[in-house]
Design an enzyme around this catalytic site. Sequence first.
Site, PDB file in Angstrom:
ATOM      1  N   PRO A  17     -19.688  14.027  21.916  1.00 43.08           N
ATOM      2  CA  PRO A  17     -18.322  14.203  22.391  1.00 43.08           C
ATOM      3  C   PRO A  17     -17.250  13.600  21.488  1.00 43.08           C
ATOM      4  O   PRO A  17     -17.426  12.505  20.949  1.00 43.08           O
ATOM      5  CB  PRO A  17     -18.321  13.494  23.756  1.00 43.08           C
ATOM      6  CG  PRO A  17     -19.484  12.580  23.723  1.00 43.08           C
ATOM      7  CD  PRO A  17     -20.515  13.260  22.855  1.00 43.08           C
ATOM      8  N   ASN A  18     -16.192  14.352  21.343  1.00 43.43           N
ATOM      9  CA  ASN A  18     -14.971  13.967  20.619  1.00 43.43           C
ATOM     10  C   ASN A  18     -15.128  13.974  19.101  1.00 43.43           C
ATOM     11  O   ASN A  18     -14.145  13.780  18.388  1.00 43.43           O
ATOM     12  CB  ASN A  18     -14.453  12.586  21.082  1.00 43.43           C
ATOM     13  CG  ASN A  18     -14.143  12.588  22.563  1.00 43.43           C
ATOM     14  OD1 ASN A  18     -13.449  13.479  23.043  1.00 43.43           O
ATOM     15  ND2 ASN A  18     -14.688  11.643  23.311  1.00 43.43           N
ATOM     16  N   ARG A  24      -8.560  12.122  14.891  1.00 44.90           N
ATOM     17  CA  ARG A  24      -8.827  11.180  15.977  1.00 44.90           C
ATOM     18  C   ARG A  24      -8.872   9.748  15.431  1.00 44.90           C
ATOM     19  O   ARG A  24      -9.709   9.450  14.578  1.00 44.90           O
ATOM     20  CB  ARG A  24     -10.188  11.541  16.571  1.00 44.90           C
ATOM     21  CG  ARG A  24     -10.743  10.534  17.527  1.00 44.90           C
ATOM     22  CD  ARG A  24     -12.225  10.780  17.772  1.00 44.90           C
ATOM     23  NE  ARG A  24     -12.686   9.875  18.784  1.00 44.90           N
ATOM     24  CZ  ARG A  24     -13.960   9.546  18.973  1.00 44.90           C
ATOM     25  NH1 ARG A  24     -14.899  10.079  18.201  1.00 44.90           N
ATOM     26  NH2 ARG A  24     -14.289   8.706  19.909  1.00 44.90           N
ATOM     27  N   TYR A  58     -11.965   6.090  12.310  1.00 44.74           N
ATOM     28  CA  TYR A  58     -12.938   7.125  11.929  1.00 44.74           C
ATOM     29  C   TYR A  58     -12.599   7.833  10.620  1.00 44.74           C
ATOM     30  O   TYR A  58     -13.395   8.651  10.149  1.00 44.74           O
ATOM     31  CB  TYR A  58     -13.070   8.150  13.071  1.00 44.74           C
ATOM     32  CG  TYR A  58     -13.552   7.532  14.361  1.00 44.74           C
ATOM     33  CD1 TYR A  58     -14.826   6.972  14.448  1.00 44.74           C
ATOM     34  CD2 TYR A  58     -12.730   7.481  15.493  1.00 44.74           C
ATOM     35  CE1 TYR A  58     -15.268   6.380  15.626  1.00 44.74           C
ATOM     36  CE2 TYR A  58     -13.168   6.899  16.676  1.00 44.74           C
ATOM     37  CZ  TYR A  58     -14.434   6.346  16.737  1.00 44.74           C
ATOM     38  OH  TYR A  58     -14.872   5.762  17.900  1.00 44.74           O
ATOM     39  N   ASN A  89     -25.233  11.614  16.102  1.00 47.65           N
ATOM     40  CA  ASN A  89     -24.136  10.745  16.528  1.00 47.65           C
ATOM     41  C   ASN A  89     -23.784  11.165  17.945  1.00 47.65           C
ATOM     42  O   ASN A  89     -23.145  12.205  18.157  1.00 47.65           O
ATOM     43  CB  ASN A  89     -22.924  10.882  15.608  1.00 47.65           C
ATOM     44  CG  ASN A  89     -21.842   9.866  15.951  1.00 47.65           C
ATOM     45  OD1 ASN A  89     -21.859   9.265  17.031  1.00 47.65           O
ATOM     46  ND2 ASN A  89     -20.889   9.676  15.057  1.00 47.65           N
ATOM     47  N   ALA A  92     -19.659   8.564  22.531  1.00 44.20           N
ATOM     48  CA  ALA A  92     -19.626   7.628  23.657  1.00 44.20           C
ATOM     49  C   ALA A  92     -20.859   7.738  24.564  1.00 44.20           C
ATOM     50  O   ALA A  92     -21.193   6.785  25.281  1.00 44.20           O
ATOM     51  CB  ALA A  92     -18.353   7.848  24.465  1.00 44.20           C
ATOM     52  N   HIS A 141     -23.505   4.929  24.721  1.00 48.90           N
ATOM     53  CA  HIS A 141     -23.374   3.725  25.538  1.00 48.90           C
ATOM     54  C   HIS A 141     -23.567   4.000  27.028  1.00 48.90           C
ATOM     55  O   HIS A 141     -23.492   3.083  27.827  1.00 48.90           O
ATOM     56  CB  HIS A 141     -21.986   3.104  25.307  1.00 48.90           C
ATOM     57  CG  HIS A 141     -21.559   3.120  23.870  1.00 48.90           C
ATOM     58  ND1 HIS A 141     -22.275   2.459  22.890  1.00 48.90           N
ATOM     59  CD2 HIS A 141     -20.533   3.746  23.234  1.00 48.90           C
ATOM     60  CE1 HIS A 141     -21.676   2.666  21.714  1.00 48.90           C
ATOM     61  NE2 HIS A 141     -20.629   3.446  21.897  1.00 48.90           N
ATOM     62  N   ASP A 179     -33.859   9.570  27.641  1.00 48.35           N
ATOM     63  CA  ASP A 179     -35.076  10.191  28.170  1.00 48.35           C
ATOM     64  C   ASP A 179     -35.427  11.476  27.415  1.00 48.35           C
ATOM     65  O   ASP A 179     -36.609  11.779  27.218  1.00 48.35           O
ATOM     66  CB  ASP A 179     -34.919  10.498  29.668  1.00 48.35           C
ATOM     67  CG  ASP A 179     -34.975   9.244  30.533  1.00 48.35           C
ATOM     68  OD1 ASP A 179     -35.272   8.150  29.999  1.00 48.35           O
ATOM     69  OD2 ASP A 179     -34.710   9.359  31.749  1.00 48.35           O
ATOM     70  N   GLU A 231     -30.155   7.641  14.613  1.00 51.79           N
ATOM     71  CA  GLU A 231     -28.864   7.392  15.275  1.00 51.79           C
ATOM     72  C   GLU A 231     -27.819   7.025  14.219  1.00 51.79           C
ATOM     73  O   GLU A 231     -28.071   6.161  13.378  1.00 51.79           O
ATOM     74  CB  GLU A 231     -29.047   6.237  16.270  1.00 51.79           C
ATOM     75  CG  GLU A 231     -27.760   5.796  16.950  1.00 51.79           C
ATOM     76  CD  GLU A 231     -27.990   4.634  17.929  1.00 51.79           C
ATOM     77  OE1 GLU A 231     -29.158   4.188  18.090  1.00 51.79           O
ATOM     78  OE2 GLU A 231     -27.000   4.175  18.514  1.00 51.79           O
ATOM     79  N   HIS A 269     -23.615   6.067  13.521  1.00 48.08           N
ATOM     80  CA  HIS A 269     -22.249   5.802  13.978  1.00 48.08           C
ATOM     81  C   HIS A 269     -21.360   5.594  12.762  1.00 48.08           C
ATOM     82  O   HIS A 269     -21.726   4.858  11.834  1.00 48.08           O
ATOM     83  CB  HIS A 269     -22.188   4.570  14.883  1.00 48.08           C
ATOM     84  CG  HIS A 269     -22.991   4.762  16.119  1.00 48.08           C
ATOM     85  ND1 HIS A 269     -22.598   5.607  17.122  1.00 48.08           N
ATOM     86  CD2 HIS A 269     -24.194   4.271  16.481  1.00 48.08           C
ATOM     87  CE1 HIS A 269     -23.519   5.618  18.063  1.00 48.08           C
ATOM     88  NE2 HIS A 269     -24.506   4.816  17.700  1.00 48.08           N
ATOM     89  N   ILE A 270     -20.222   6.219  12.786  1.00 48.61           N
ATOM     90  CA  ILE A 270     -19.258   6.118  11.684  1.00 48.61           C
ATOM     91  C   ILE A 270     -18.712   4.687  11.607  1.00 48.61           C
ATOM     92  O   ILE A 270     -18.657   4.080  10.545  1.00 48.61           O
ATOM     93  CB  ILE A 270     -18.120   7.133  11.908  1.00 48.61           C
ATOM     94  CG1 ILE A 270     -18.674   8.566  11.901  1.00 48.61           C
ATOM     95  CG2 ILE A 270     -17.007   6.953  10.874  1.00 48.61           C
ATOM     96  CD1 ILE A 270     -17.721   9.605  12.469  1.00 48.61           C
ATOM     97  N   SER A 271     -18.314   4.174  12.750  1.00 46.24           N
ATOM     98  CA  SER A 271     -17.752   2.823  12.812  1.00 46.24           C
ATOM     99  C   SER A 271     -18.861   1.805  13.053  1.00 46.24           C
ATOM    100  O   SER A 271     -19.967   2.170  13.481  1.00 46.24           O
ATOM    101  CB  SER A 271     -16.730   2.743  13.959  1.00 46.24           C
ATOM    102  OG  SER A 271     -17.374   2.987  15.206  1.00 46.24           O
ATOM    103  N   ARG A 288     -16.820  -3.893  17.473  1.00 35.81           N
ATOM    104  CA  ARG A 288     -15.786  -3.322  18.342  1.00 35.81           C
ATOM    105  C   ARG A 288     -15.935  -3.851  19.773  1.00 35.81           C
ATOM    106  O   ARG A 288     -16.532  -4.898  19.980  1.00 35.81           O
ATOM    107  CB  ARG A 288     -15.853  -1.788  18.257  1.00 35.81           C
ATOM    108  CG  ARG A 288     -15.604  -1.277  16.824  1.00 35.81           C
ATOM    109  CD  ARG A 288     -15.658   0.231  16.732  1.00 35.81           C
ATOM    110  NE  ARG A 288     -14.603   0.845  17.527  1.00 35.81           N
ATOM    111  CZ  ARG A 288     -14.578   2.143  17.865  1.00 35.81           C
ATOM    112  NH1 ARG A 288     -15.553   2.944  17.453  1.00 35.81           N
ATOM    113  NH2 ARG A 288     -13.592   2.617  18.594  1.00 35.81           N
TER     114      ARG A 288
HETATM  115  C1  DQA Z   1     -19.023   6.522  17.419  1.00 32.06           C
HETATM  116  C2  DQA Z   1     -18.863   5.180  18.139  1.00 32.06           C
HETATM  117  C3  DQA Z   1     -18.783   5.383  19.643  1.00 32.06           C
HETATM  118  O1  DQA Z   1     -18.598   4.115  20.288  1.00 32.06           O
HETATM  119  C4  DQA Z   1     -17.594   6.256  19.989  1.00 32.06           C
HETATM  120  O2  DQA Z   1     -17.548   6.506  21.379  1.00 32.06           O
HETATM  121  C5  DQA Z   1     -17.593   7.535  19.225  1.00 32.06           C
HETATM  122  C6  DQA Z   1     -17.929   7.498  17.802  1.00 32.06           C
HETATM  123  C7  DQA Z   1     -18.997   6.333  15.883  1.00 32.06           C
HETATM  124  O3  DQA Z   1     -19.415   7.279  15.199  1.00 32.06           O
HETATM  125  O4  DQA Z   1     -18.547   5.314  15.370  1.00 32.06           O
HETATM  126  O5  DQA Z   1     -17.240   8.590  19.735  1.00 32.06           O
HETATM  127  O6  DQA Z   1     -20.296   7.069  17.753  1.00 32.06           O
END
Ligand code: DQA
Length: 159
Positions: free
Chosen positions: A10-11, A18, A23, A79, A82, A85, A92, A104, A106-108, A113
């Site tokens: 998502p997002n 964004r 990011y 990725n 959200a 979390h 599962d 897995e 994550h960009i950040s 954070r």
């Molecule tokens: C993210 C980190 C997540 O906490 C956040 O909700 C994202 C992006 C990252 O790539 O840093 O949507 O997965």
Amino acid sequence: MPTILLLNGPNLNLLGTREPATYGYTTLADVENESRAHAQKLGFELEAFQSNHEGALIDKIHEAGRRFKAGEITGVLFNAGAYTHTSVALHDAIAGVKPLPVIEVHISNVHAREAFRHHSYISPVAAGIVVGFGTDGYLLGIEGLARKAKASAAAAPKP
Ligand code: DQA
């Protein structure tokens, strides 16, 4: 050609506009194109899929599990945004298609954070984790997946 599946949750379709301080300015299309070019350099094809819907991501993981068994997919770079979390269902799904390797990404650096980003439901079932390298993390994840695939091919019993 062996194929890597790039899954974004998502997002992540909003990448580029964004929260750029967190990011960056690279768009999702840029990430997908750069990831494909990098995968091809390492001898892999890359398929990309993004969804804002948990169920659609679960369906893709199930499909990837079937394609892994059929020898069509090498692994998944994921990725989960959200959902990382919050989603027991994604945890599962990945557990349910083992031994499909899921990396897995994550960009950040989620650990630097808010506290609610420090826990991941994906990490305990991931084959590896790449965090905090910006969008270069996707390329590092592809590299890691390629190395893991070569190592397990070398370790497999010869017919
Ligand atoms: C993210 C980190 C997540 O906490 C956040 O909700 C994202 C992006 C990252 O790539 O840093 O949507 O997965």
